[in-house]
Design a protein around this motif. Sequence first.
Motif, PDB file in Angstrom:
ATOM      1  N   ARG A  77      -4.772   1.503  -6.141  1.00  8.86           N
ATOM      2  CA  ARG A  77      -4.771   0.172  -6.763  1.00  8.86           C
ATOM      3  C   ARG A  77      -5.366  -0.835  -5.782  1.00  8.86           C
ATOM      4  O   ARG A  77      -5.204  -0.710  -4.557  1.00  8.86           O
ATOM      5  N   LEU A  78      -6.049  -1.837  -6.332  1.00  6.91           N
ATOM      6  CA  LEU A  78      -6.700  -2.863  -5.505  1.00  6.91           C
ATOM      7  C   LEU A  78      -5.667  -3.879  -5.034  1.00  6.91           C
ATOM      8  O   LEU A  78      -4.924  -4.448  -5.830  1.00  6.91           O
ATOM      9  N   VAL A  79      -5.615  -4.110  -3.723  1.00  6.75           N
ATOM     10  CA  VAL A  79      -4.694  -5.095  -3.141  1.00  6.75           C
ATOM     11  C   VAL A  79      -5.402  -6.434  -2.960  1.00  6.75           C
ATOM     12  O   VAL A  79      -4.869  -7.489  -3.325  1.00  6.75           O
ATOM     13  N   ALA A  80      -6.598  -6.397  -2.375  1.00 10.02           N
ATOM     14  CA  ALA A  80      -7.325  -7.650  -2.113  1.00 10.02           C
ATOM     15  C   ALA A  80      -8.812  -7.355  -2.048  1.00 10.02           C
ATOM     16  O   ALA A  80      -9.236  -6.263  -1.654  1.00 10.02           O
ATOM     17  N   GLY A  95     -18.643  -7.342  -0.463  1.00  6.67           N
ATOM     18  CA  GLY A  95     -17.527  -7.858   0.333  1.00  6.67           C
ATOM     19  C   GLY A  95     -16.605  -6.744   0.784  1.00  6.67           C
ATOM     20  O   GLY A  95     -16.863  -5.548   0.583  1.00  6.67           O
ATOM     21  N   TYR A  96     -15.485  -7.156   1.395  1.00  6.73           N
ATOM     22  CA  TYR A  96     -14.458  -6.203   1.851  1.00  6.73           C
ATOM     23  C   TYR A  96     -13.415  -6.014   0.752  1.00  6.73           C
ATOM     24  O   TYR A  96     -13.023  -6.978   0.091  1.00  6.73           O
ATOM     25  N   ALA A  97     -12.970  -4.777   0.586  1.00  4.69           N
ATOM     26  CA  ALA A  97     -11.915  -4.476  -0.382  1.00  4.69           C
ATOM     27  C   ALA A  97     -10.830  -3.652   0.296  1.00  4.69           C
ATOM     28  O   ALA A  97     -11.120  -2.751   1.093  1.00  4.69           O
ATOM     29  N   LEU A  98      -9.565  -3.989   0.005  1.00  6.70           N
ATOM     30  CA  LEU A  98      -8.419  -3.278   0.563  1.00  6.70           C
ATOM     31  C   LEU A  98      -7.646  -2.641  -0.587  1.00  6.70           C
ATOM     32  O   LEU A  98      -7.233  -3.333  -1.519  1.00  6.70           O
ATOM     33  N   PHE A  99      -7.485  -1.329  -0.524  1.00  6.98           N
ATOM     34  CA  PHE A  99      -6.794  -0.568  -1.567  1.00  6.98           C
ATOM     35  C   PHE A  99      -5.519   0.044  -1.007  1.00  6.98           C
ATOM     36  O   PHE A  99      -5.467   0.427   0.182  1.00  6.98           O
ATOM     37  N   ALA A 100      -4.494   0.108  -1.876  1.00  4.46           N
ATOM     38  CA  ALA A 100      -3.231   0.763  -1.520  1.00  4.46           C
ATOM     39  C   ALA A 100      -3.139   2.080  -2.268  1.00  4.46           C
ATOM     40  O   ALA A 100      -3.420   2.151  -3.470  1.00  4.46           O
ATOM     41  N   VAL A 101      -2.769   3.134  -1.551  1.00  2.00           N
ATOM     42  CA  VAL A 101      -2.629   4.465  -2.150  1.00  2.00           C
ATOM     43  C   VAL A 101      -1.171   4.645  -2.568  1.00  2.00           C
ATOM     44  O   VAL A 101      -0.240   4.260  -1.831  1.00  2.00           O
ATOM     45  N   ARG A 102      -0.966   5.191  -3.758  1.00  2.00           N
ATOM     46  CA  ARG A 102       0.399   5.405  -4.253  1.00  2.00           C
ATOM     47  C   ARG A 102       1.161   6.346  -3.326  1.00  2.00           C
ATOM     48  O   ARG A 102       0.551   7.146  -2.602  1.00  2.00           O
ATOM     49  N   GLU A 103       2.464   6.261  -3.374  1.00  3.32           N
ATOM     50  CA  GLU A 103       3.297   7.084  -2.496  1.00  3.32           C
ATOM     51  C   GLU A 103       3.294   8.529  -2.984  1.00  3.32           C
ATOM     52  O   GLU A 103       4.141   8.970  -3.752  1.00  3.32           O
ATOM     53  N   VAL A 104       2.277   9.240  -2.523  1.00  4.05           N
ATOM     54  CA  VAL A 104       2.132  10.651  -2.877  1.00  4.05           C
ATOM     55  C   VAL A 104       2.015  11.431  -1.582  1.00  4.05           C
ATOM     56  O   VAL A 104       1.495  10.926  -0.574  1.00  4.05           O
TER      57      VAL A 104
END
Length: 532
Positions: free
Chosen positions: A47-50, A13-22
């Motif tokens: 981190r995994l968002v959806a 499936g599709y996965a959406l990840f958020a990258v930390r504020e670096v």
Amino acid sequence: MVLLHVLFEHAAGYALFAVREVEEISLLLPQVEESILNIGKFHSIVRLVAFSPFRSAQSALENVNAISEGILHEDLRLLLETNLPAKKKKALLGVSDAKIGAAVQEELGYQCQTGGVVAEITRGIRLHFHTLVKGLTAQSASKAQLGLGHSYSRAKVKFNVNRVDNMIIQSISLLDQLDKDINTFSMRVREWYGYHFPELIKIVSDNYTYCRLAKCIGNRKELSEESLEGLEEIVMDSAKAQAILDASRSSMGMDISPIDLINIESFSSRVISLSEYRKGLQEYLRSKMSQVAPSLSALIGEVVGARLISHAGSLTNLAKYPASTVQILGAEKALFRALKTHGNTPKYGLIFHSTFIGRAATRNKGRISRYLANKCTIASRIDCFSDVPTSVFGDKLREQVEERLAFYETGDPPRKNLDVMKEAMVEATEVAAGIKKKEKKKKKREKRRLEALAVAAAAEEAENSVLETTMEVEENEPEPKKKKKKKQQQETSLGENGLAEEPLPKKQKKLAQEEPPQSDKKKKKKKVKEED
């Protein structure tokens, strides 16, 4: 600060990840690149968002096809619209494919980024995907990848069975190889049989005919007037048959043993069978070219068209080539040699085998080859991208080349390309409509046949069920009651000697009924008295 999200497409499936504020510069440090290999350190960055799993294997295949073509699928659109921030200026989406990034930016308005930091993060996500998504194991992820890979490749191979050009490439390669082999084998037969009958080589020039004659004649000393009809059937000329007979009588060849003749005849029969197979293969190539590239084969011929497709690799590759490349296709060595030595570049390649260039004058060969390459490019593009392939455009383009040849020789002005294409479009629409009608009728017939088969199957099932129910009822029914006494008396009873007793008349029947039944003791007494 703009928040970076990374889209990852997996077989599950599709996965959406958020990258930390670096800071972006710090992510490109070699220490961070090394930390991607460590799952604990990588969790602190991403981190995994959806996660949106595919509903079925068919849905996964549809999504993969859309991604490969750079189209935004509805499932992916729903995931991005649901989970990305509403303020589009504050969101930056990282994608691994530039095509899908352009589609997202065009349709949804989110700014997309490829390469650099995104490539490194995607590499880490690919490595640790089964640990980042809950409920997904490494084994199930690999199974999903394997299944989707098989279905995707199968769909690509079976894209259109009737328009597959691989068979054309293989058949034209085999045809060229057969021509070389048959020529070599025929020369061997000529040399071998020439020791015995050398005069036959000058009389018969065709290799196939020579092999048939070598098999038919055998020992030249056995030729007579009776074998003249058989020679005429092979040569199709009575004068040649008579010349062969006369030459056999005064031949300078050496005598040959029967075992050598057997070997020569056996080898000749092999060459004959190869030649006949080549004829069948050419017919097969002609039929495949009429299905796959009818316009190209109508314009330049089946063999030359097949050679162009084979040299390009596929019909799609040939359609992508410009006319200047098609013109010198097959003359690459001459082209690079001319560029290296600063000489004249070649005017034609494989299209030289076309009849048009042979018919043109020497000073017009370059001009007609350029014009023919232009028309071949148009024909290949029509064949590749048209829904209903027809030879209408090929016939019209051939007429244009004929008119151009006449223009070079006589000066008669040819028709304009626009007028010719308008006529071709009108004819092509009519032909396409006829083909579509035939296809509809064929589908209707097939549908009726399937419906009839379904009705027959349903009727058989109903009969079987009725039979089963009747059998069950018969098994469950009680035994029939005993018949009446009259019917029992009417039945024939067997006597002691095994014969059926005669029926009694009515008076005797009445008397028998009126008499009371005697006991066994009385019957015994009567028997004793009778014996006394």
